[in-house]
Design an enzyme around this catalytic site. Structure first.
Site, PDB file in Angstrom:
ATOM      1  N   LYS A   1      48.073  27.450   4.347  1.00 19.69           N
ATOM      2  CA  LYS A   1      48.583  26.547   5.389  1.00 19.69           C
ATOM      3  C   LYS A   1      47.586  26.517   6.558  1.00 19.69           C
ATOM      4  CE  LYS A   1      52.228  24.984   3.416  1.00 19.69           C
ATOM      5  NZ  LYS A   1      52.271  23.556   3.079  1.00 19.69           N
TER       6      LYS A   1
ATOM      7  N   ASP B   1      57.684  25.106   5.653  1.00 24.37           N
ATOM      8  CA  ASP B   1      57.104  25.348   6.987  1.00 24.37           C
ATOM      9  C   ASP B   1      57.912  26.336   7.825  1.00 24.37           C
ATOM     10  OD1 ASP B   1      55.034  23.631   6.459  1.00 24.37           O
ATOM     11  OD2 ASP B   1      56.052  21.891   7.300  1.00 24.37           O
TER      12      ASP B   1
ATOM     13  N   ARG C   1      53.849   9.174   8.202  1.00 25.57           N
ATOM     14  CA  ARG C   1      54.116   8.162   7.172  1.00 25.57           C
ATOM     15  C   ARG C   1      54.390   6.797   7.788  1.00 25.57           C
ATOM     16  NH1 ARG C   1      54.881  13.076   5.399  1.00 25.57           N
ATOM     17  NH2 ARG C   1      55.025  13.600   3.177  1.00 25.57           N
TER      18      ARG C   1
ATOM     19  N   GLN D   1      52.530  16.358   0.231  1.00 25.68           N
ATOM     20  CA  GLN D   1      51.232  15.769   0.599  1.00 25.68           C
ATOM     21  C   GLN D   1      50.547  15.208  -0.634  1.00 25.68           C
ATOM     22  OE1 GLN D   1      49.216  18.955   2.657  1.00 25.68           O
ATOM     23  NE2 GLN D   1      50.425  18.684   4.510  1.00 25.68           N
TER      24      GLN D   1
HETATM   25  C1  S3P Z   1      54.074  17.990   4.732  1.00 29.83           C
HETATM   26  C2  S3P Z   1      54.221  18.680   3.572  1.00 29.83           C
HETATM   27  C3  S3P Z   1      54.152  20.132   3.465  1.00 29.83           C
HETATM   28  C4  S3P Z   1      54.222  20.812   4.826  1.00 29.83           C
HETATM   29  C5  S3P Z   1      53.405  20.111   5.845  1.00 29.83           C
HETATM   30  C6  S3P Z   1      53.857  18.676   6.015  1.00 29.83           C
HETATM   31  C7  S3P Z   1      54.149  16.522   4.718  1.00 29.83           C
HETATM   32  O1  S3P Z   1      52.954  20.513   2.826  1.00 29.83           O
HETATM   33  O2  S3P Z   1      53.807  22.151   4.715  1.00 29.83           O
HETATM   34  O3  S3P Z   1      53.520  20.762   7.098  1.00 29.83           O
HETATM   35  O4  S3P Z   1      54.360  15.907   5.767  1.00 29.83           O
HETATM   36  O5  S3P Z   1      54.008  15.949   3.632  1.00 29.83           O
HETATM   37  P1  S3P Z   1      52.825  20.514   1.224  1.00 29.83           P
HETATM   38  O6  S3P Z   1      53.072  19.166   0.770  1.00 29.83           O
HETATM   39  O7  S3P Z   1      51.428  20.985   0.965  1.00 29.83           O
HETATM   40  O8  S3P Z   1      53.829  21.497   0.731  1.00 29.83           O
END
Ligand code: S3P
Length: 451
Positions: free
Chosen positions: A357, A330, A35, A178
């Site tokens: 995942k 995670d 980010r 995400q």
């Molecule tokens: C993440 C969000 C998670 C996580 C990923 C990192 C992120 O996924 O599993 O490793 O940095 O926004 P999801 O948003 O699909 O749950």
């Protein structure tokens, strides 16, 4: 790739470990690193990022942003400098963007380019190209983007961006940081207010950082409740300075290793303890782990940071409800290791998301634990682990299917197994934790190359 200095064998083997001790700075947070680069690129002026995670996933983000016309340099002090191009400032890349193994990179950058009038094609490695993308395609198309996937809503896909995106109210059926980030970044280029809703708050690093950069964003990040975020488009972001704390997801491997290897005592420094990431600590405490949080807010950062101290303790099983998953999505692979070593039964509920995942982690946990001699079952979307009270047989080879968290989890289990555990596909660890091997061995684990 830009990173070559942290070499790791693809095949590692983990032997029974003596007690773990010492102090480590776990790697910088991957989510915040992604980010910080992306939001800095969308700002006007220079941003400086201290302690950026220099892992493969994050370096793919650097390369992607450079292809979109953003200047990014690392200065002599190790600080990354990003010269933001503004909200509609990306230039059309000459080549396709390779997102490597990173779902976060693919999904968030697809959103960010959508409001630019450029055409961009995204692809990834074998694992990423199998992961679902309709979760971002659906809301972005509602906003007016044109997205073409020749691969059944998977990568490779092409985004034909437009500066005429519309504001929407979007209720996401799942909690996903995400997807939330993808929509919020696209919404920066919209005239009007976009509303994003999710069942439970997913990690809120994007909201926190956008606010710091001057976005007009409203969010409450309520605990265990429906989450609603409003963002107004057309408001310029201003370059800023960011410090990236250590990643609790990466720290969890050492935290659980110290909790299960008898006699251990470990200190982990500068860890991000954002509420929406700390579900793993709450789960472990319920299992009887001896974890204390010290030196809260020791650094100036908009994210809460603290040190974590952990001592070995006898863990017991727990029943973890599905709503907990948004705060620790995670950490299920490494939590399943703790549950195997604990006494009694653990039920991990509502784990459908684990199937999409970096690998199918639902199956990887079940099959991997079974081959180590642990009694595991599943019912629908739940995994049921019968704890072996410290008596893990091991003596097997786990294929991680190039999934970093599966690889690291089973290497941790090797530390308490009677016979060593071999793991294939360990180069994947470089995507998130480049110095894993060196750091885990420095606290007393015995992980060796098995090439
Ligand atoms: C993440 C969000 C998670 C996580 C990923 C990192 C992120 O996924 O599993 O490793 O940095 O926004 P999801 O948003 O699909 O749950």
């Amino acid at each position: 790739m830009m990173i070559h200095n942290n070499k790791i064998s693809d095949n590692l083997i983990s032997f029974t470990s003596k007690k773990l001790s010492g102090k480590i700075y776990p790697p910088a947070d991957k989510s915040i690193s992604h980010r910080s680069l992306l939001i800095s690129s969308l700002a006007v002026g220079k941003s400086r990022i201290e302690n950026l995670l220099e892992s493969e996933d994050v370096m793919h983000m650097v390369q992607a942003l450079k292809l979109l016309g953003v200047r990014i340099d690392k200065n002599k002090k190790g600080i990354w400098e990003v010269f933001g191009v503004g909200l509609d400032g990306f230039t059309e890349p000459e080549y396709l963007i390779n997102c490597g193994n990173s779902g976060t990179l693919a999904r968030t950058l697809i959103g960010a380019v959508t409001g630019n009038s450029i055409v961009v094609t995204f692809t990834g490695d074998k694992s990423l190209n199998e992961r679902p993308m309709e979760r971002v395609i659906i809301p972005l198309e509602k906003m007016g983007a044109q997205i073409v996937s020749t691969a059944n809503n998977r990568l490779p896909l092409t985004v034909k961006g437009t500066t005429n995106l519309l504001p929407i109210k979007y209720e996401n059926p799942i909690s996903s940081a995400q997807v939330k980030t993808s929509v919020l970044l696209a919404a920066l280029n919209v005239r009007g207010v976009t509303e994003f809703v999710e069942p439970y708050t997913s990690r809120d690093h994007t909201e926190i950082m956008l606010k710091k950069f001057g976005a007009k964003i409203r969010f409450k990040s309520s605990k265990n409740k429906k989450n609603v975020v409003f963002i107004e488009g057309g408001v310029n972001l201003k370059g800023n300075d960011i410090y990236v704390p250590s990643d609790l997801s990466s720290a969890s491997f050492a935290i659980i290793a110290a909790s299960i290897v008898p006699g251990s005592y470990l200190k982990l420094n500068n860890v991000c303890i954002n509420y929406f990431r700390t579900g793993i600590l709450d789960a472990l405490k319920k299992m009887g782990a001896d974890i204390s949080i010290t030196n809260r807010n020791k650094c100036t950062s908009e994210e809460p940071i603290a040190d974590i101290e952990v001592k070995y303790s006898k863990l017991k099983g727990l029943d973890l409800k599905s709503y907990c998953s948004s705060r620790m999505i995670d950490e299920y692979p490494i939590l399943s290791i703790a549950a195997s070593v604990a006494s009694g039964k653990t039920i991990l509920r509502g784990l459908r998301e684990l199937k999409v995942k970096e690998s199918n982690r639902f199956d990887a946990i079940i099959n991997g634990l079974r081959s180590c001699g642990v009694k595991v079952n599943y019912k629908g979307e739940d995994i049921i682990i019968n704890g072996a009270s410290g008596k893990i047989k091991g003596g097997t080879t786990i294929n991680s299917n190039f999934d970093h968290r599966i690889a690291m989890s089973f290497l941790v289990l090797g530390g308490v197994s009677k016979n060593p555990i071999s793991v294939k596909g360990c180069k994947s660890i470089l995507t998130s934790y480049p110095n894993f091997l060196c750091q885990m061995n420095s606290i007393g684990m015995d992980i060796r190359s098995n090439d």
